[in-house]
Design a protein around this motif. Structure first.
Motif, mmCIF file in Angstrom:
data_model
loop_
_atom_site.group_PDB
_atom_site.id
_atom_site.type_symbol
_atom_site.label_atom_id
_atom_site.label_comp_id
_atom_site.label_asym_id
_atom_site.label_seq_id
_atom_site.Cartn_x
_atom_site.Cartn_y
_atom_site.Cartn_z
ATOM 1 N N GLY A 1 28.987 67.517 103.368
ATOM 2 C CA GLY A 1 29.259 68.836 102.814
ATOM 3 C C GLY A 1 29.071 68.836 101.317
ATOM 4 O O GLY A 1 28.642 67.849 100.712
ATOM 5 N N ALA A 2 29.402 69.945 100.698
ATOM 6 C CA ALA A 2 29.238 70.087 99.259
ATOM 7 C C ALA A 2 30.440 69.502 98.524
ATOM 8 O O ALA A 2 31.582 69.764 98.885
ATOM 9 N N THR A 3 30.170 68.723 97.479
ATOM 10 C CA THR A 3 31.231 68.244 96.597
ATOM 11 C C THR A 3 31.441 69.276 95.491
ATOM 12 O O THR A 3 30.643 70.208 95.328
ATOM 13 N N LEU A 4 32.499 69.104 94.723
ATOM 14 C CA LEU A 4 32.751 70.023 93.609
ATOM 15 C C LEU A 4 31.608 69.974 92.598
ATOM 16 O O LEU A 4 31.196 71.012 92.064
ATOM 17 N N ASN A 5 31.080 68.778 92.345
ATOM 18 C CA ASN A 5 29.950 68.666 91.421
ATOM 19 C C ASN A 5 28.729 69.398 91.953
ATOM 20 O O ASN A 5 28.015 70.078 91.197
ATOM 21 N N GLU A 6 28.492 69.252 93.249
ATOM 22 C CA GLU A 6 27.332 69.921 93.855
ATOM 23 C C GLU A 6 27.484 71.437 93.804
ATOM 24 O O GLU A 6 26.492 72.150 93.597
ATOM 25 N N MET A 7 28.699 71.943 93.987
ATOM 26 C CA MET A 7 28.907 73.382 93.901
ATOM 27 C C MET A 7 28.641 73.875 92.483
ATOM 28 O O MET A 7 28.077 74.956 92.272
ATOM 29 N N GLY A 8 29.047 73.078 91.501
ATOM 30 C CA GLY A 8 28.755 73.441 90.116
ATOM 31 C C GLY A 8 27.267 73.460 89.836
ATOM 32 O O GLY A 8 26.751 74.370 89.174
ATOM 33 N N GLU A 9 26.557 72.461 90.360
ATOM 34 C CA GLU A 9 25.100 72.410 90.189
ATOM 35 C C GLU A 9 24.433 73.570 90.914
ATOM 36 O O GLU A 9 23.440 74.141 90.427
ATOM 37 N N GLU B 1 38.235 80.745 105.976
ATOM 38 C CA GLU B 1 38.572 79.331 106.135
ATOM 39 C C GLU B 1 37.491 78.546 106.855
ATOM 40 O O GLU B 1 37.104 77.452 106.423
ATOM 41 N N ALA B 2 36.982 79.091 107.963
ATOM 42 C CA ALA B 2 35.966 78.368 108.734
ATOM 43 C C ALA B 2 34.677 78.220 107.930
ATOM 44 O O ALA B 2 34.008 77.179 107.994
ATOM 45 N N LEU B 3 34.337 79.244 107.147
ATOM 46 C CA LEU B 3 33.142 79.179 106.309
ATOM 47 C C LEU B 3 33.315 78.126 105.218
ATOM 48 O O LEU B 3 32.395 77.348 104.935
ATOM 49 N N SER B 4 34.493 78.087 104.600
ATOM 50 C CA SER B 4 34.759 77.079 103.579
ATOM 51 C C SER B 4 34.659 75.674 104.157
ATOM 52 O O SER B 4 34.080 74.763 103.548
ATOM 53 N N GLU B 5 35.209 75.477 105.355
ATOM 54 C CA GLU B 5 35.143 74.172 106.000
ATOM 55 C C GLU B 5 33.708 73.781 106.316
ATOM 56 O O GLU B 5 33.326 72.608 106.204
ATOM 57 N N LEU B 6 32.896 74.774 106.699
ATOM 58 C CA LEU B 6 31.486 74.523 106.994
ATOM 59 C C LEU B 6 30.770 73.999 105.759
ATOM 60 O O LEU B 6 30.063 72.990 105.813
ATOM 61 N N VAL B 7 30.959 74.668 104.620
ATOM 62 C CA VAL B 7 30.281 74.288 103.386
ATOM 63 C C VAL B 7 30.772 72.930 102.886
ATOM 64 O O VAL B 7 29.986 72.113 102.391
ATOM 65 N N LEU B 8 32.056 72.663 103.034
ATOM 66 C CA LEU B 8 32.631 71.411 102.556
ATOM 67 C C LEU B 8 32.408 70.245 103.520
ATOM 68 O O LEU B 8 32.760 69.106 103.214
ATOM 69 N N GLY B 9 31.829 70.527 104.689
ATOM 70 C CA GLY B 9 31.536 69.477 105.653
ATOM 71 C C GLY B 9 32.723 69.048 106.482
ATOM 72 O O GLY B 9 32.703 67.971 107.104
ATOM 73 N N LEU B 10 33.770 69.885 106.552
ATOM 74 C CA LEU B 10 34.974 69.522 107.285
ATOM 75 C C LEU B 10 34.883 69.845 108.773
ATOM 76 O O LEU B 10 35.726 69.399 109.554
#
Length: 233
Positions: free
Chosen positions: A205-213, A190-199
């Motif tokens: 953080g990363a948007t869904l489009n950015e993760m796809g790219e 959870e903490a890692l996901s929040e880090l990547v998403l900028g929460l």
């Protein structure tokens, strides 16, 4: 190795961001120690002295990278063993599913698998603070002996062209397994996901489009590596 946490490093991060950063460093640190043991084992299979040396050198670099990451975990006030432990099962399951049957498969895994992991961690490091980002980039840099690995695989295919098809299938399997593992590990923490998403911090953080790219860039680099090996991606 550091004995005490650096108060400047730990104080610069909020608690949730620090937790996510340590989780990211922990997963990379476990990957490097796991890579060290497997590359060292591959070097034992090599009869060619130049290849044996290249694999051993890559293993040593993996261990040095491991120490670099562990030191930074300690600087952030974390426990390296506790930081790595949650990722042991996922990494060992990945290695069990992708156990090489011979030296050539081991070489392809060392080059392709290590490359995919390095690309993934460098991409994810864009979402952490600058000091940790630089540590991750240093620990994920290309090794000088990869050309020896590439040459050995290409020579093996020239020696027996029938090896090319199975090795190409092997390379495609490696990228699928590696990307799946990376996504599962990131989603599970959870903490890692929040880090990547900028929460957990004020940086974007990363948007869904950015993760796809991001995943597309990793896939494109994989194709280039397969091409270097003379294999179809």
């Amino acid at each position: 190795m550091s004995e005490q946490a650096d108060p400047v490093s730990t104080g610069a991060l909020g608690e949730r961001e620090r937790e996510g950063t340590i989780e990211l460093l922990g997963t990379i640190a476990y990957g490097t120690i796991s890579g060290f043991t497997r590359m060292a084992a591959d070097s034992e299979m090599a009869t060619d002295l130049r290849l044996k040396r290249a694999l051993a050198s890559m293993a040593v670099k993996e261990f040095h990278n491991h120490e670099l990451l562990v030191d930074h975990i300690i600087e952030l006030g974390g426990d390296p063993i506790a930081a790595m432990a949650p990722f042991e099962e996922a990494f060992e399951a990945f290695h069990a599913r992708t156990k090489p049957r011979n030296l050539l498969e081991g070489l392809v895994k060392a080059y392709i698998g290590d490359g995919i992991a390095s690309d993934f961690y460098i991409e994810i490091s864009k979402y952490v603070e600058p000091t940790s980002r630089e540590i991750i980039r240093r620990a994920s840099s290309d090794h000088r002996d990869v050309d020896t690995i590439v040459g050995a695989v290409r020579d093996g295919i020239v020696e027996d062209p029938r090896r090319g098809g199975p090795l190409a299938l092997w390379g495609r399997r490696l990228v699928g397994e590696a990307l799946t593992q990376g996504q599962v590990v990131a989603a599970d923490r959870e903490a890692l996901s929040e880090l990547v998403l900028g929460l957990s911090h004020d940086r974007p953080g990363a948007t869904l489009n950015e993760m796809g790219e991001l995943m597309q860039r990793i896939t494109d680099r994989h194709r280039r590596r397969m091409g270097r090996l003379g294999l179809s991606a």
